[in-house]
Write an enzyme that holds these catalytic residues in place. Structure first.
Site, PDB file in Angstrom:
ATOM      1  N   GLY A 160      11.554  -2.260  -0.117  1.00 13.00           N
ATOM      2  CA  GLY A 160      10.511  -1.716  -1.557  1.00 13.00           C
ATOM      3  C   GLY A 160      10.168  -0.618  -2.110  1.00 13.00           C
ATOM      4  O   GLY A 160      10.517   0.271  -2.911  1.00 13.00           O
ATOM      5  N   TYR A 161      10.456   0.338   0.126  1.00  9.15           N
ATOM      6  CA  TYR A 161       9.779   1.172  -0.645  1.00  9.15           C
ATOM      7  C   TYR A 161      11.375   2.685  -0.574  1.00  9.15           C
ATOM      8  O   TYR A 161      11.208   3.381  -1.575  1.00  9.15           O
ATOM      9  CB  TYR A 161       9.026   1.943   1.158  1.00  9.15           C
ATOM     10  CG  TYR A 161       8.832   3.611   0.916  1.00  9.15           C
ATOM     11  CD1 TYR A 161       7.766   4.287   1.005  1.00  9.15           C
ATOM     12  CD2 TYR A 161       9.589   4.836   1.797  1.00  9.15           C
ATOM     13  CE1 TYR A 161       7.235   5.570   1.644  1.00  9.15           C
ATOM     14  CE2 TYR A 161      10.020   5.702   1.313  1.00  9.15           C
ATOM     15  CZ  TYR A 161       8.277   6.340   1.451  1.00  9.15           C
ATOM     16  OH  TYR A 161       7.949   7.238   1.404  1.00  9.15           O
ATOM     17  N   SER A 162      12.119   2.608  -0.516  1.00  8.34           N
ATOM     18  CA  SER A 162      13.515   2.624  -0.524  1.00  8.34           C
ATOM     19  C   SER A 162      13.927   2.871  -1.995  1.00  8.34           C
ATOM     20  O   SER A 162      14.341   3.471  -2.163  1.00  8.34           O
ATOM     21  CB  SER A 162      14.677   2.085   0.227  1.00  8.34           C
ATOM     22  OG  SER A 162      14.080   1.790   1.532  1.00  8.34           O
ATOM     23  N   SER A 164      12.085   2.899  -4.340  1.00  8.55           N
ATOM     24  CA  SER A 164      11.055   3.047  -5.325  1.00  8.55           C
ATOM     25  C   SER A 164      10.999   5.292  -4.977  1.00  8.55           C
ATOM     26  O   SER A 164      11.187   5.629  -5.221  1.00  8.55           O
ATOM     27  CB  SER A 164       9.338   3.171  -4.590  1.00  8.55           C
ATOM     28  OG  SER A 164       8.869   3.508  -3.464  1.00  8.55           O
ATOM     29  N   LYS A 165      11.949   4.905  -3.883  1.00  8.74           N
ATOM     30  CA  LYS A 165      11.561   6.793  -3.427  1.00  8.74           C
ATOM     31  C   LYS A 165      13.068   6.687  -4.310  1.00  8.74           C
ATOM     32  O   LYS A 165      13.176   8.280  -4.560  1.00  8.74           O
ATOM     33  CB  LYS A 165      11.793   6.927  -1.786  1.00  8.74           C
ATOM     34  CG  LYS A 165       9.942   6.988  -1.978  1.00  8.74           C
ATOM     35  CD  LYS A 165       9.336   8.347  -2.468  1.00  8.74           C
ATOM     36  CE  LYS A 165       7.636   8.019  -1.454  1.00  8.74           C
ATOM     37  NZ  LYS A 165       7.101   8.886  -2.283  1.00  8.74           N
TER      38      LYS A 165
END
Length: 256
Positions: A160-162, A164-165
């Site tokens: 999810g972080y990847s 989103s970024k």
């Protein structure tokens, strides 16, 4: 205008999200040192009496504090309405608030994915739209997103972080494409591995920490003060011809 005058932010107002600690606090304090008054917001920021407020006011600048849960769209909408009413002219927006949730992709639950995407991407879009609208109308403004090395790489156990970024990198360019001709600069800073709460799990893992440090040419974890120069540059007239750029502050990681 002299070179040093190009970095002067005297009289400007900067809204910095996620400013209670870490990179966001470092950015807020650097902007204040360069002359800007600060509007600070995070999920747990004390409306008055916070450490970041004390530092900013000690520099002779004004500080206005807000709380907002960026995972809650209604909270974000209420904050955006209130801050625009309280501060009709916001010259600089630093979209730094973010979160990270770790779990292997095969076991990554929907609720973690949804929370990270909402905080790190959707909330950033909504706030930029609402604050940026006034900048476009006035014909001037500076918007700075906090991207990541995972805007370029996939990472491990943080899908999810990847995502989103990666989205933040695209959003930076999308806004820049529309607003550059309207006098608004939209750029991003991509931090490398920084000594903050978000990397505590990595720094506490001897094997991962060793592997990370061995790849960083500078040979150390970054610290919030490493972002003082980049954020002032992107917030100031010194960067007036920069649009849609993603500046890496990573100790050389991406060049390895």
């Amino acid at each position: 205008m002299s070179v040093m005058e190009k970095f002067d932010l005297t009289g400007k107002t900067a809204l910095v999200t996620g400013c209670k600690r870490g990179i966001g606090r470092g950015m807020a304090e650097a902007l204040a040192e360069a002359g800007a008054n600060i509007i600070g917001v995070s999920a747990s920021l004390e409306p008055t009496g916070s450490d970041v407020e004390k530092t900013v006011t000690a520099l002779g600048r004004r500080f206005s504090g807000y709380q907002c849960d960026f995972a809650d769209r209604s909270s974000l909408t209420a904050f955006a309405t209130a801050v625009v009413k309280d501060h009709p002219v916001i010259d600089i927006l630093v979209n730094n608030a973010g979160t990270i949730k770790r779990a292997p992709a095969a076991d990554h639950p929907d609720e973690l994915w949804d929370e990270v995407i909402e905080v790190n991407l959707s909330a950033q879009f909504v706030l930029t739209r609402e604050i940026g609208r006034g900048m476009v109308e006035r014909g001037s403004g500076k918007i700075i997103f906090t991207a990541s090395l995972l805007s370029f790489q996939g990472g491990i156990t943080v899908p999810g972080y990847s995502a989103s970024k990666g989205g933040i990198a695209q959003l930076t360019m999308a806004f820049a494409n529309e607003w550059a001709a309207r006098g608004v600069n939209v750029n991003a800073i991509a931090p490398g591995y920084i000594n903050t709460d978000n990397t505590e799990a990595l720094r506490n893992d001897p094997d991962r920490s060793k592997a990370i440090l061995e790849r960083i040419p500078a040979g150390r974890w970054g610290v919030p003060d490493d972002f003082a120069g980049p954020v002032v540059f992107l917030a100031s007239p010194a960067s007036n011809y920069m649009h849609g750029s993603i500046m890496t502050v990573d100790g050389g990681w991406m060049g390895r």
